[in-house]
Design an enzyme around this catalytic site. Structure first.
Site, short mmCIF file in Angstrom:
data_model
loop_
_atom_site.label_atom_id
_atom_site.label_comp_id
_atom_site.label_asym_id
_atom_site.label_seq_id
_atom_site.Cartn_x
_atom_site.Cartn_y
_atom_site.Cartn_z
N ARG A 1 0.87 -1.12 -0.02
CA ARG A 1 0.04 0.18 -0.01
C ARG A 1 0.84 1.27 0.09
O ARG A 1 0.29 2.19 0.14
CB ARG A 1 -0.84 -0.08 1.14
CG ARG A 1 -2.19 -0.80 1.04
CD ARG A 1 -3.12 -0.34 -0.16
NE ARG A 1 -4.04 -1.34 -0.36
CZ ARG A 1 -5.43 -1.23 0.17
NH1 ARG A 1 -5.55 -0.32 1.26
NH2 ARG A 1 -6.17 -2.11 -0.19
N HIS B 1 16.04 -10.01 5.35
CA HIS B 1 16.71 -10.15 3.83
C HIS B 1 16.45 -9.43 3.08
O HIS B 1 15.39 -9.39 2.01
CB HIS B 1 16.20 -11.87 3.45
CG HIS B 1 16.95 -12.50 2.25
ND1 HIS B 1 16.91 -13.93 2.35
CD2 HIS B 1 17.74 -12.03 1.47
CE1 HIS B 1 17.95 -14.21 1.21
NE2 HIS B 1 18.16 -13.11 0.81
N GLU C 1 20.33 -11.03 6.12
CA GLU C 1 20.62 -12.20 5.27
C GLU C 1 20.73 -11.68 3.82
O GLU C 1 20.08 -10.43 3.67
CB GLU C 1 19.49 -13.32 5.22
CG GLU C 1 19.14 -14.00 6.41
CD GLU C 1 18.08 -14.80 5.93
OE1 GLU C 1 17.58 -15.81 6.73
OE2 GLU C 1 17.40 -14.92 4.80
N HIS D 1 14.37 -21.95 6.04
CA HIS D 1 13.51 -22.16 4.87
C HIS D 1 12.62 -23.23 4.70
O HIS D 1 13.08 -24.50 5.04
CB HIS D 1 14.45 -22.39 3.74
CG HIS D 1 14.12 -21.54 2.34
ND1 HIS D 1 12.86 -22.08 1.75
CD2 HIS D 1 14.47 -20.42 2.09
CE1 HIS D 1 12.71 -21.03 0.81
NE2 HIS D 1 13.62 -20.08 0.89
N1 PXP Z 1 17.11 -18.65 5.57
C1 PXP Z 1 17.39 -17.82 4.61
C2 PXP Z 1 18.74 -18.01 4.01
C3 PXP Z 1 16.31 -17.46 3.60
O1 PXP Z 1 16.64 -16.91 2.47
C4 PXP Z 1 14.79 -17.53 4.23
C5 PXP Z 1 13.93 -17.08 3.22
O2 PXP Z 1 14.03 -15.40 3.00
C6 PXP Z 1 14.51 -18.10 5.49
C7 PXP Z 1 15.69 -18.65 5.94
C8 PXP Z 1 13.35 -18.12 5.73
O3 PXP Z 1 12.67 -19.06 5.07
P1 PXP Z 1 11.09 -19.20 5.11
O4 PXP Z 1 10.41 -17.79 4.88
O5 PXP Z 1 10.50 -20.30 4.22
O6 PXP Z 1 10.65 -19.59 6.70
#
Ligand code: PXP
Length: 239
Positions: A18, A43, A70, A190
């Site tokens: 938004r 990230h 990250e 992840h």
């Molecule tokens: N670790 C890394 C290096 C990632 O790039 C991500 C996604 O941005 C995650 C962890 C977290 O993954 P999820 O959003 O699937 O929990």
């Protein structure tokens, strides 16, 4: 103890939809902490569709737990991380434009680059973690870069968990044992979620931290942010 670091990228995605400051990312980060998160992860990607580079110094001021940034180590990213000195930086090999991170580093091919970058971050007292697949060769290669920790890419674990969880976890247990032997700290992330997290926690020796974003934010739609964080934290215990 395994720390839960909440990845707030998806909160930023909703805010950006938004073009205003709603929800307020800083408030959500602080609330996550008061609800029990032991870290906040961001990230920033080059297109800034999630967390923006301009969010970083503001978050750094308010985050009281462990701040983890990250990303792909472009020149811009390295400078931004050094300027803001989070507790931890996690290096991820996702090229600009990637939808999400879907694999770990080839730590043998990029050993020298990763070593140089890690050295630079360590000069700024920033702990370094390198995102890797659960492969013994990649863990050994990570050790040679001088990194403090590895983050195990758990996408394949999550995908295979429903098919056969013992087979899904096996390479992660081997990689973790090697990392422990090499004195590398272990993070993971992840696609971890309410179904697969506890088994992962039980099986991986000395799992220091998980960072979770997508599923946790989706679960919050149903259970609320506070409940959800507390449920995830409980899954990281031997209850
Ligand atoms: N670790 C890394 C290096 C990632 O790039 C991500 C996604 O941005 C995650 C962890 C977290 O993954 P999820 O959003 O699937 O929990």
């Amino acid at each position: 103890m395994t720390r839960l670091s909440v990845n707030i990228n998806k909160i930023a995605l909703i805010r950006n939809a938004r073009g205003s400051n709603f929800p307020d990312l800083l408030k959500v980060a602080q609330d996550c902490e008061s609800f029990g998160a032991e870290g906040i992860t961001v990230h920033p990607r080059p297109d800034e569709r999630h967390v923006k580079f301009s969010d970083i110094p503001l978050l750094k001021q308010v985050v009281q737990t462990e701040f983890n940034i990250e990303g792909y180590p472009s020149e811009e990213f390295i400078k931004m991380v050094c300027d803001n000195a989070p507790k931890q930086v996690t290096l991820v090999p996702d090229p600009p434009g990637a939808l999400t991170s879907s694999e770990g580093w080839d730590t043998l091919k990029y050993r020298q680059e990763l070593k140089d970058i890690s050295t630079e971050f360590k000069k700024h007292n920033i702990r370094v973690s390198i995102f890797v697949d659960p492969s013994l060769g990649m863990v050994e290669g990570a050790k040679e870069t001088g990194t403090d920790r590895i983050e195990l890419y758990t996408g394949d674990y999550a995908h295979n968990y429903d098919i056969n969880k013992e087979e899904a976890i096996a390479p992660f247990v081997s990689a973790a044992k090697l990392a422990n032997k090499l004195d590398l700290g272990i993070n993971a992330g992840h696609d971890l979620n309410l179904d697969n997290l506890h088994f992962f926690y039980l099986q991986i020796p000395k799992l220091l931290e998980v960072s979770i974003g997508h599923a946790l934010v989706v679960d919050s739609l149903y259970y609320g942010l506070k409940n959800t964080i507390q449920i995830y934290k409980r899954l990281l215990t031997n209850y």
